[in-house]
Scaffold this motif. Structure first.
Motif, PDB file in Angstrom:
ATOM      1  N   ASP A  25       0.813  -1.224  -0.062  1.00  0.00           N
ATOM      2  CA  ASP A  25      -0.109   0.035   0.002  1.00  0.00           C
ATOM      3  C   ASP A  25       0.920   1.371   0.023  1.00  0.00           C
ATOM      4  O   ASP A  25       0.607   2.045  -0.820  1.00  0.00           O
ATOM      5  CB  ASP A  25      -1.018  -0.138   0.973  1.00  0.00           C
ATOM      6  CG  ASP A  25      -2.035  -0.964   1.449  1.00  0.00           C
ATOM      7  OD1 ASP A  25      -2.473  -1.541   0.370  1.00  0.00           O
ATOM      8  OD2 ASP A  25      -2.256  -1.582   2.554  1.00  0.00           O
ATOM      9  N   THR A  26       2.003   1.213   0.762  1.00  0.00           N
ATOM     10  CA  THR A  26       2.891   2.429   1.144  1.00  0.00           C
ATOM     11  C   THR A  26       3.741   2.594  -0.159  1.00  0.00           C
ATOM     12  O   THR A  26       4.135   3.626  -0.463  1.00  0.00           O
ATOM     13  CB  THR A  26       3.630   2.235   2.539  1.00  0.00           C
ATOM     14  OG1 THR A  26       2.493   2.076   3.334  1.00  0.00           O
ATOM     15  CG2 THR A  26       4.425   3.377   2.464  1.00  0.00           C
ATOM     16  N   MET A  27       4.251   1.320  -0.395  1.00  0.00           N
ATOM     17  CA  MET A  27       5.458   1.457  -1.390  1.00  0.00           C
ATOM     18  C   MET A  27       5.181   1.069  -2.763  1.00  0.00           C
ATOM     19  O   MET A  27       5.990   1.546  -3.784  1.00  0.00           O
ATOM     20  CB  MET A  27       6.454   0.268  -1.109  1.00  0.00           C
ATOM     21  CG  MET A  27       6.940   0.397   0.389  1.00  0.00           C
ATOM     22  SD  MET A  27       7.995   2.124   0.846  1.00  0.00           S
ATOM     23  CE  MET A  27       9.303   1.766  -0.184  1.00  0.00           C
ATOM     24  N   VAL A  28       3.973   0.686  -3.138  1.00  0.00           N
ATOM     25  CA  VAL A  28       3.594   0.657  -4.536  1.00  0.00           C
ATOM     26  C   VAL A  28       2.347   1.429  -4.915  1.00  0.00           C
ATOM     27  O   VAL A  28       2.195   2.248  -5.817  1.00  0.00           O
ATOM     28  CB  VAL A  28       3.239  -1.086  -4.933  1.00  0.00           C
ATOM     29  CG1 VAL A  28       2.668  -0.998  -6.482  1.00  0.00           C
ATOM     30  CG2 VAL A  28       4.538  -1.909  -4.847  1.00  0.00           C
ATOM     31  N   ALA A  29       1.269   1.470  -4.357  1.00  0.00           N
ATOM     32  CA  ALA A  29       0.005   2.117  -4.462  1.00  0.00           C
ATOM     33  C   ALA A  29       0.241   3.332  -4.309  1.00  0.00           C
ATOM     34  O   ALA A  29      -0.141   4.312  -5.375  1.00  0.00           O
ATOM     35  CB  ALA A  29      -1.201   1.605  -3.893  1.00  0.00           C
ATOM     36  N   HIS A  80      -7.295  13.512  -9.980  1.00  0.00           N
ATOM     37  CA  HIS A  80      -7.446  12.572  -8.821  1.00  0.00           C
ATOM     38  C   HIS A  80      -8.199  11.356  -9.128  1.00  0.00           C
ATOM     39  O   HIS A  80      -7.719  10.344  -9.027  1.00  0.00           O
ATOM     40  CB  HIS A  80      -8.059  13.489  -7.872  1.00  0.00           C
ATOM     41  CG  HIS A  80      -8.589  12.633  -6.829  1.00  0.00           C
ATOM     42  ND1 HIS A  80      -7.779  11.705  -5.769  1.00  0.00           N
ATOM     43  CD2 HIS A  80     -10.000  11.832  -6.643  1.00  0.00           C
ATOM     44  CE1 HIS A  80      -8.703  11.001  -5.129  1.00  0.00           C
ATOM     45  NE2 HIS A  80      -9.771  11.050  -5.328  1.00  0.00           N
ATOM     46  N   ASP A  81      -9.116  11.662 -10.075  1.00  0.00           N
ATOM     47  CA  ASP A  81     -10.081  10.351 -10.293  1.00  0.00           C
ATOM     48  C   ASP A  81      -9.325   9.581 -11.156  1.00  0.00           C
ATOM     49  O   ASP A  81      -9.220   8.237 -11.043  1.00  0.00           O
ATOM     50  CB  ASP A  81     -11.499  10.738 -10.959  1.00  0.00           C
ATOM     51  CG  ASP A  81     -12.514  11.438 -10.177  1.00  0.00           C
ATOM     52  OD1 ASP A  81     -12.062  11.448  -8.853  1.00  0.00           O
ATOM     53  OD2 ASP A  81     -13.311  12.081 -10.774  1.00  0.00           O
ATOM     54  N   ARG A  82      -8.458   9.891 -11.932  1.00  0.00           N
ATOM     55  CA  ARG A  82      -7.623   8.972 -13.078  1.00  0.00           C
ATOM     56  C   ARG A  82      -6.538   8.244 -11.962  1.00  0.00           C
ATOM     57  O   ARG A  82      -6.340   7.100 -12.244  1.00  0.00           O
ATOM     58  CB  ARG A  82      -7.360   9.842 -13.959  1.00  0.00           C
ATOM     59  CG  ARG A  82      -8.198  10.454 -15.082  1.00  0.00           C
ATOM     60  CD  ARG A  82      -7.715  10.939 -16.248  1.00  0.00           C
ATOM     61  NE  ARG A  82      -8.529  11.231 -17.123  1.00  0.00           N
ATOM     62  CZ  ARG A  82      -8.384  12.011 -17.893  1.00  0.00           C
ATOM     63  NH1 ARG A  82      -7.346  12.580 -18.517  1.00  0.00           N
ATOM     64  NH2 ARG A  82      -9.363  12.167 -18.899  1.00  0.00           N
ATOM     65  N   ALA A  83      -5.967   9.223 -11.250  1.00  0.00           N
ATOM     66  CA  ALA A  83      -4.679   8.443 -10.472  1.00  0.00           C
ATOM     67  C   ALA A  83      -5.370   7.424  -9.594  1.00  0.00           C
ATOM     68  O   ALA A  83      -4.732   6.455  -9.191  1.00  0.00           O
ATOM     69  CB  ALA A  83      -3.823   9.607  -9.771  1.00  0.00           C
ATOM     70  N   ASP A  84      -6.594   8.064  -8.726  1.00  0.00           N
ATOM     71  CA  ASP A  84      -7.296   6.939  -7.808  1.00  0.00           C
ATOM     72  C   ASP A  84      -7.696   5.585  -8.587  1.00  0.00           C
ATOM     73  O   ASP A  84      -7.353   4.523  -8.016  1.00  0.00           O
ATOM     74  CB  ASP A  84      -8.446   7.711  -7.334  1.00  0.00           C
ATOM     75  CG  ASP A  84      -8.914   6.809  -6.232  1.00  0.00           C
ATOM     76  OD1 ASP A  84      -8.624   6.776  -4.986  1.00  0.00           O
ATOM     77  OD2 ASP A  84     -10.065   6.018  -6.522  1.00  0.00           O
ATOM     78  N   GLU A  86      -6.523   4.072 -11.277  1.00  0.00           N
ATOM     79  CA  GLU A  86      -5.250   3.215 -11.654  1.00  0.00           C
ATOM     80  C   GLU A  86      -4.499   2.912 -10.373  1.00  0.00           C
ATOM     81  O   GLU A  86      -4.219   1.458 -10.377  1.00  0.00           O
ATOM     82  CB  GLU A  86      -4.301   4.229 -12.575  1.00  0.00           C
ATOM     83  CG  GLU A  86      -3.025   3.266 -12.656  1.00  0.00           C
ATOM     84  CD  GLU A  86      -2.900   3.158 -14.061  1.00  0.00           C
ATOM     85  OE1 GLU A  86      -1.688   2.389 -14.372  1.00  0.00           O
ATOM     86  OE2 GLU A  86      -3.809   3.492 -15.012  1.00  0.00           O
ATOM     87  N   ALA A  87      -4.453   3.499  -9.487  1.00  0.00           N
ATOM     88  CA  ALA A  87      -3.620   3.205  -8.281  1.00  0.00           C
ATOM     89  C   ALA A  87      -4.437   2.263  -7.321  1.00  0.00           C
ATOM     90  O   ALA A  87      -3.875   1.473  -6.616  1.00  0.00           O
ATOM     91  CB  ALA A  87      -3.207   4.316  -7.514  1.00  0.00           C
ATOM     92  N   ARG A  88      -5.685   2.407  -6.989  1.00  0.00           N
ATOM     93  CA  ARG A  88      -6.515   1.574  -6.487  1.00  0.00           C
ATOM     94  C   ARG A  88      -6.239   0.241  -6.628  1.00  0.00           C
ATOM     95  O   ARG A  88      -6.523  -0.680  -5.667  1.00  0.00           O
ATOM     96  CB  ARG A  88      -8.099   2.210  -6.552  1.00  0.00           C
ATOM     97  CG  ARG A  88      -8.906   1.698  -5.615  1.00  0.00           C
ATOM     98  CD  ARG A  88     -10.312   2.415  -5.571  1.00  0.00           C
ATOM     99  NE  ARG A  88     -10.069   3.732  -4.808  1.00  0.00           N
ATOM    100  CZ  ARG A  88      -9.839   3.661  -3.482  1.00  0.00           C
ATOM    101  NH1 ARG A  88      -9.945   2.777  -3.020  1.00  0.00           N
ATOM    102  NH2 ARG A  88      -9.634   4.810  -3.268  1.00  0.00           N
ATOM    103  N   GLN A  89      -6.233  -0.361  -7.642  1.00  0.00           N
ATOM    104  CA  GLN A  89      -6.036  -1.706  -7.774  1.00  0.00           C
ATOM    105  C   GLN A  89      -4.629  -2.291  -7.190  1.00  0.00           C
ATOM    106  O   GLN A  89      -4.772  -3.548  -6.982  1.00  0.00           O
ATOM    107  CB  GLN A  89      -5.773  -2.053  -9.322  1.00  0.00           C
ATOM    108  CG  GLN A  89      -4.681  -1.328 -10.143  1.00  0.00           C
ATOM    109  CD  GLN A  89      -4.653  -1.672 -11.538  1.00  0.00           C
ATOM    110  OE1 GLN A  89      -5.151  -2.552 -12.192  1.00  0.00           O
ATOM    111  NE2 GLN A  89      -4.259  -0.624 -12.369  1.00  0.00           N
ATOM    112  N   TRP A  90      -3.945  -1.575  -6.884  1.00  0.00           N
ATOM    113  CA  TRP A  90      -2.680  -1.942  -6.207  1.00  0.00           C
ATOM    114  C   TRP A  90      -2.885  -1.951  -4.629  1.00  0.00           C
ATOM    115  O   TRP A  90      -2.041  -2.335  -3.877  1.00  0.00           O
ATOM    116  CB  TRP A  90      -1.490  -1.083  -6.504  1.00  0.00           C
ATOM    117  CG  TRP A  90      -1.033  -1.104  -7.814  1.00  0.00           C
ATOM    118  CD1 TRP A  90      -1.501  -0.369  -8.880  1.00  0.00           C
ATOM    119  CD2 TRP A  90      -0.383  -2.340  -8.518  1.00  0.00           C
ATOM    120  NE1 TRP A  90      -0.936  -0.840 -10.043  1.00  0.00           N
ATOM    121  CE2 TRP A  90      -0.112  -2.045  -9.618  1.00  0.00           C
ATOM    122  CE3 TRP A  90       0.275  -3.325  -7.931  1.00  0.00           C
ATOM    123  CZ2 TRP A  90       0.524  -2.939 -10.836  1.00  0.00           C
ATOM    124  CZ3 TRP A  90       0.991  -4.272  -8.966  1.00  0.00           C
ATOM    125  CH2 TRP A  90       0.938  -4.003 -10.298  1.00  0.00           C
TER     126      TRP A  90
END
Length: 106
Positions: A25-29, A80-84, A86-90
């Protein structure tokens, strides 16, 4: 990563909020969210204009603000929505964890 910064150093950081955080969560997402968010802006000043417009417009109806303010808010929300998305899957628990942006310099 663009690592948007000012003469005073790193502009902001991103952390993950929620229960039972993992190293991923901290190091990838969180870094993935940051990378994608930064890619939507031309530089630190651009990002700050959009973020400040969003902060100042919070709770107001879009019709009650100038068109340029609405555009800045729209740009922040879209980034924010795009970043969220894409990163949420991690995230280890994507249904209950969120990304928190913290400005380090104002």
């Amino acid at each position: 990563m663009q690592k948007l910064s000012t003469s005073n150093g790193r502009l902001f950081s991103v952390s993950v909020e929620g229960p039972h955080l993992t190293l991923a969560d901290t190091m990838v997402a969180a870094p993935r969210y940051l990378y994608i968010l930064e890619a939507h802006f031309d530089g630190a000043a651009d990002l700050l204009h959009c973020l400040r417009a969003w902060e100042n417009g919070s709770g107001r109806k879009p019709g009650n603000m100038a068109d340029d303010q609405n555009e800045l808010i729209r740009r922040w929300v879209n980034a924010h929505d795009r970043a969220d998305a894409e990163a949420r899957q991690w995230l280890s628990q994507p249904d209950i964890q969120t990304f928190q942006v913290t400005l380090t310099n104002r």
